[in-house]
Design a protein around this motif. Structure first.
Motif, mmCIF file in Angstrom:
data_model
loop_
_atom_site.group_PDB
_atom_site.id
_atom_site.type_symbol
_atom_site.label_atom_id
_atom_site.label_comp_id
_atom_site.label_asym_id
_atom_site.label_seq_id
_atom_site.Cartn_x
_atom_site.Cartn_y
_atom_site.Cartn_z
ATOM 1 N N LEU A 80 -23.065 -18.049 6.455
ATOM 2 C CA LEU A 80 -21.905 -18.162 5.483
ATOM 3 C C LEU A 80 -21.230 -19.573 5.666
ATOM 4 N N GLY A 81 -20.940 -20.169 4.428
ATOM 5 C CA GLY A 81 -20.064 -21.474 4.844
ATOM 6 C C GLY A 81 -19.021 -21.327 3.906
ATOM 7 N N THR A 129 -12.520 -25.674 -2.407
ATOM 8 C CA THR A 129 -11.888 -24.553 -2.751
ATOM 9 C C THR A 129 -11.633 -23.450 -1.723
ATOM 10 N N GLY A 130 -12.495 -23.406 -0.549
ATOM 11 C CA GLY A 130 -12.342 -22.571 0.363
ATOM 12 C C GLY A 130 -13.082 -21.107 0.258
ATOM 13 N N LYS A 131 -13.648 -21.348 -0.959
ATOM 14 C CA LYS A 131 -14.707 -19.769 -1.170
ATOM 15 C C LYS A 131 -15.882 -19.970 -0.302
ATOM 16 N N VAL A 179 -19.738 -28.161 -0.467
ATOM 17 C CA VAL A 179 -19.207 -27.514 -1.476
ATOM 18 C C VAL A 179 -20.283 -26.480 -2.316
ATOM 19 N N GLY A 180 -19.878 -25.364 -2.666
ATOM 20 C CA GLY A 180 -20.747 -24.322 -3.256
ATOM 21 C C GLY A 180 -21.608 -25.278 -4.633
#
Length: 101
Positions: free
Chosen positions: A11-12, A17-19, A35-36
């Motif tokens: 997971l990253g 956003t920190g999601k 980023v996602g």
């Protein structure tokens, strides 16, 4: 040679956003942020303008200026007749001063 783990369960965390996202689904942006997929913004074309080339400084085959004679064709009326006769004037212009009142 070194081998890396596949990371299929890794997971990253998004830098924006920190999601939390799957590391294999995350994308790296043009500014280096990870980023996602729903946060990804492609680089806008105006951020990186095209290179500016230098303006040309000289003419390819220049020709020297030539003194040209100013010729004005004017027709004036003949006294007592309906016809006109040509008036040809030749001149050169040096400095012109125009004053309006």
């Amino acid at each position: 040679m070194a081998r890396f783990a596949k990371g299929k369960f890794a997971l990253g965390i998004s830098d924006r956003t920190g999601k939390q996202y799957k590391l294999t689904d995350m994308k790296k942006e043009w500014n280096g942020l990870l980023v996602g997929p729903d946060e990804y913004d492609p680089k806008h074309p105006q951020i990186d303008p095209p290179p500016v080339t230098a303006d040309p400084q000289a003419l390819r085959r220049p020709r020297p200026d030539q003194a040209e004679v100013l010729t004005i064709h004017v027709a004036g009326p003949r006294f007592g007749q309906q016809s006109y006769y040509p008036i040809i004037a030749n001149g050169q212009i040096g400095q012109v001063t125009v004053t309006t009142t």
